[in-house]
Design a protein around this motif. Structure first.
Motif, mmCIF file in Angstrom:
data_model
loop_
_atom_site.group_PDB
_atom_site.id
_atom_site.type_symbol
_atom_site.label_atom_id
_atom_site.label_comp_id
_atom_site.label_asym_id
_atom_site.label_seq_id
_atom_site.Cartn_x
_atom_site.Cartn_y
_atom_site.Cartn_z
ATOM 1 N N UNK A 162 -14.945 6.648 25.350
ATOM 2 C CA UNK A 162 -14.239 5.694 24.491
ATOM 3 C C UNK A 162 -14.894 5.609 23.110
ATOM 4 N N UNK A 163 -16.225 5.696 23.088
ATOM 5 C CA UNK A 163 -16.914 5.660 21.799
ATOM 6 C C UNK A 163 -16.552 6.879 20.967
ATOM 7 N N UNK A 164 -16.478 8.040 21.635
ATOM 8 C CA UNK A 164 -16.085 9.266 20.918
ATOM 9 C C UNK A 164 -14.662 9.124 20.398
ATOM 10 N N UNK A 165 -13.756 8.581 21.258
ATOM 11 C CA UNK A 165 -12.371 8.371 20.822
ATOM 12 C C UNK A 165 -12.312 7.386 19.658
ATOM 13 N N UNK A 166 -13.154 6.355 19.746
ATOM 14 C CA UNK A 166 -13.203 5.367 18.671
ATOM 15 C C UNK A 166 -13.609 6.012 17.341
ATOM 16 N N UNK A 167 -14.631 6.867 17.397
ATOM 17 C CA UNK A 167 -15.065 7.558 16.186
ATOM 18 C C UNK A 167 -13.977 8.470 15.651
ATOM 19 N N UNK A 168 -13.282 9.144 16.587
ATOM 20 C CA UNK A 168 -12.192 10.034 16.166
ATOM 21 C C UNK A 168 -11.084 9.256 15.472
ATOM 22 N N UNK A 169 -10.740 8.087 16.034
ATOM 23 C CA UNK A 169 -9.694 7.268 15.411
ATOM 24 C C UNK A 169 -10.137 6.732 14.048
ATOM 25 N N UNK A 170 -11.423 6.392 13.946
ATOM 26 C CA UNK A 170 -11.924 5.956 12.640
ATOM 27 C C UNK A 170 -11.760 7.061 11.597
ATOM 28 N N UNK A 171 -12.097 8.298 12.027
ATOM 29 C CA UNK A 171 -11.956 9.426 11.095
ATOM 30 C C UNK A 171 -10.496 9.629 10.702
ATOM 31 N N UNK A 331 0.400 2.117 13.567
ATOM 32 C CA UNK A 331 0.069 2.455 14.969
ATOM 33 C C UNK A 331 -1.425 2.693 15.124
ATOM 34 N N UNK A 332 -2.042 3.475 14.186
ATOM 35 C CA UNK A 332 -3.472 3.759 14.262
ATOM 36 C C UNK A 332 -4.299 2.483 14.120
ATOM 37 N N UNK A 333 -3.873 1.585 13.244
ATOM 38 C CA UNK A 333 -4.623 0.341 13.068
ATOM 39 C C UNK A 333 -4.600 -0.505 14.335
ATOM 40 N N UNK A 334 -3.458 -0.514 15.025
ATOM 41 C CA UNK A 334 -3.393 -1.269 16.283
ATOM 42 C C UNK A 334 -4.328 -0.677 17.327
ATOM 43 N N UNK A 335 -4.317 0.687 17.470
ATOM 44 C CA UNK A 335 -5.218 1.326 18.444
ATOM 45 C C UNK A 335 -6.672 1.105 18.076
ATOM 46 N N UNK A 336 -7.002 1.216 16.775
ATOM 47 C CA UNK A 336 -8.374 1.026 16.337
ATOM 48 C C UNK A 336 -8.850 -0.397 16.605
ATOM 49 N N UNK A 337 -8.010 -1.373 16.352
ATOM 50 C CA UNK A 337 -8.383 -2.767 16.607
ATOM 51 C C UNK A 337 -8.645 -3.000 18.090
ATOM 52 N N UNK A 338 -7.807 -2.373 18.952
ATOM 53 C CA UNK A 338 -8.004 -2.521 20.399
ATOM 54 C C UNK A 338 -9.335 -1.922 20.837
ATOM 55 N N UNK A 339 -9.668 -0.723 20.342
ATOM 56 C CA UNK A 339 -10.917 -0.066 20.730
ATOM 57 C C UNK A 339 -12.126 -0.829 20.189
ATOM 58 N N UNK A 340 -12.016 -1.365 18.978
ATOM 59 C CA UNK A 340 -13.133 -2.137 18.426
ATOM 60 C C UNK A 340 -13.423 -3.365 19.276
ATOM 61 N N UNK A 341 -12.376 -4.057 19.688
ATOM 62 C CA UNK A 341 -12.587 -5.238 20.531
ATOM 63 C C UNK A 341 -13.255 -4.859 21.843
#
Length: 568
Positions: A162-171, A331-341
């Motif tokens: 999940x952390x790797x996915x989180x970093x990928x979404x941030x990029x 869409x990306x902002x919603x996924x990123x917010x979910x992963x950050x939480x």
């Protein structure tokens, strides 16, 4: 070779005995005419290879594997009924055809694994010892705890992913932000162009009005041209009449007052007509100039209309693309917010005071031993800050932990700034070849203190060893490299030997034992490395797939090196 011996072997008919191995036939085949002899399949294949494809018994025509034909089934059945004795458990009177079933399912001395091997119990042994081991197996007694630990480790792996996915979404989010900025800049340029187009539209409207005026001028000009033609005809008639009158006046020279008056009137009319003609000619010239200007204006107007239409099409395309990117960013902002939480909630609750206390007890500048402390990806920053920076340890042991590629990449990135660490041991973890690549890049040029590196039992493959070999081409500090119990084959071993032989002058010790994929194929490369490298003093390679002949040849490589430690 099968682990049995024949019962009353002396009573077996000689016709059942292979002339090459002197044992009863196994997979018997018969040679073609004129030889027509029977041999074991493996025996005759080996024989043909050693005698240039000629039979060693008759040495007649050349043979190949396609010429070997299976013996008749009756002989095979008779051979399968021969009685044998198991060399493991000493059971007798076993039919040879049933021996495989015996050794796999019935023999009390067959090798079996512990029933707790699903929770990592390493025991294996004879079947008749299984019950005794099971009654005392610590893994079976701790099955509930171990299963929980395994599930926790799996959850940690999921969090790492999940952390790797989180970093990928941030990029991806940053890329989209950059794209949005680019589109906004393009939109600003387009808006400027649209404003210019509006100006063009106003100018075009003015030009159209002038065009309409010019068209009216053309109509008037045509009408005037017609009138001019009429007046020219009239003038020509008047000129003709005037000339006729002049001729008459010259001829008769009559001083008739009426005629003089008429002639004067005619002259005045002629002058007036000439003035009218000059005015009409000036108007014609003016209309021709306006007509040329009108044609040029029509051409410019057509070009502006085409540019405007192209700009409108491009602007519509940018609007559609901008709308799509805006929707994607939402869409990306919603996924990123979910992963950050999710990620922040997990990080806030994590703490490892036991690890901090253990490192604090170690002396500054000495050994920090963290063997079996269950260190995971969350703990690696504690190890870096406390052990490497605060304690400035010279030796760091991380055996038997739960480190993954993420932890190793974090640790290796700090090796670039290290000025004290001389020995690093990371055995029995979960390293990948990409982690080894990061380590090799850190040690290629930047690190000048690390002298000993142990990476045993980490499932390192050929690619990982190739990365380490390339590092040894430039590293002049490392003197000990431990790679025992990995998944290294002959391909990478040969490459390592060539690098050590030609490009490295500092390495003193290499351990490769328990890499069971290393075979005699690498013997010549190892021999040349030991013979030609002057710095290497220790090379351990036992428990590999080397033959007696291969080991004997390696012993010969150190006959002129009295202090060399070679263990086979």
């Amino acid at each position: 070779m099968d682990n049995y011996e024949y019962m009353e072997e002396s009573t077996i008919p000689v016709d059942f005995i292979c002339k090459l191995c002197k044992k009863p036939f196994i997979d018997p085949v018969i040679l073609p005419s004129p030889c027509e002899q029977t041999f074991c399949l493996k025996c005759i294949q080996t024989n043909l290879e050693n005698h240039s494809n000629n039979c060693s018994e008759c040495n007649k025509k050349p043979l190949s594997n396609n010429d070997l034909k299976s013996e008749n089934p009756i002989l095979r059945k008779m051979l399968d009924k021969l009685l044998v004795k198991c060399c493991s458990c000493s059971e007798e009177n076993i039919q040879r055809s049933n021996f495989s079933e015996h050794i796999q399912q019935q023999c009390p001395k067959r090798i079996v694994d512990c029933s707790a091997n699903d929770i990592l119990c390493p025991w294996n042994g004879h079947y008749d010892e299984l019950n005794e081991h099971f009654n005392h197996c610590p893994y079976e007694k701790l099955r509930t705890v171990l299963i929980k630990l395994i599930n926790d480790a799996r959850r940690i792996d999921e969090l790492n992913q999940l952390q790797i996915d989180f970093q990928s979404l941030e990029n991806k989010y940053q890329e989209q932000q950059n794209r949005i900025q680019q589109i906004e800049n393009e939109n600003e340029i387009l808006n400027n162009q649209i404003n210019e187009m509006k100006k063009f539209e106003i100018e075009n409207k003015n030009l159209n009005e002038q065009l309409n005026k010019l068209e009216n001028f053309e109509i008037e000009n045509k009408s005037l041209n017609e009138k001019i033609d009429e007046h020219i005809n009239e003038i020509n008639e008047l000129k003709s009449k005037n000339q006729l009158i002049q001729d008459q006046c010259d001829q008769y020279e009559i001083n008739n007052n009426d005629i003089e008056i008429e002639l004067k009137i005619l002259n005045e009319s002629l002058q007036l007509t000439n003035i009218v003609i000059e005015n009409f000619q000036a108007k014609i010239k003016f209309f021709q100039e306006n007509l040329n200007q009108l044609n040029l204006t029509q051409i410019n107007n057509q070009t502006l209309n085409e540019l405007y239409q192209q700009q409108q099409i491009q602007n519509d395309s940018f609007d559609k693309q901008n709308q799509y990117l805006q929707e994607t960013i939402v869409i990306y902002e919603q996924e990123l917010e979910h992963l950050q939480e999710y990620f922040i909630a997990d990080q806030i609750t994590y703490n490892n005071n036991q690890l901090v206390e253990l490192i604090d007890k170690c002396q500054t500048g000495e050994l920090v031993n963290l063997n079996g402390q269950k260190i995971n990806d969350h703990d690696i920053d504690i190890v870096i800050n406390k052990a490497l920076f605060n304690k400035q340890c010279q030796s760091l042991i991380l055996w038997n932990n739960c480190l993954t590629s993420y932890s190793i990449s974090r640790l290796f990135s700090f090796l670039n700034m290290n000025i004290t660490l001389k020995k690093l041991s990371i055995s029995n973890n979960h390293l990948s070849d990409e982690s080894i690549k990061s380590l090799s890049e850190s040690l290629s040029f930047k690190n000048v203190t690390l002298k000993e590196l142990v990476l045993s039992s980490n499932e390192i493959t050929d690619q990982g060893l190739i990365y380490l070999s390339d590092m040894l081409k430039t590293n002049e500090t490392l003197i000990v490299l431990g790679l025992q119990d990995n998944n290294i084959t002959d391909k990478a071993i040969q490459y390592l030997c060539q690098v050590i032989q030609s490009d490295n002058k500092t390495i003193e010790e290499i351990t490769l034992y328990s890499n069971k994929l290393i075979t005699d194929t690498s013997i010549d490369y190892i021999f040349n490395m030991i013979t030609n490298n002057q710095s290497l003093k220790t090379f351990w390679i036992w428990n590999c797939h080397l033959s007696k002949q291969g080991k004997h040849k390696l012993q010969q490589s150190i006959q002129w090196k009295s202090d060399f430690d070679l263990r086979l």
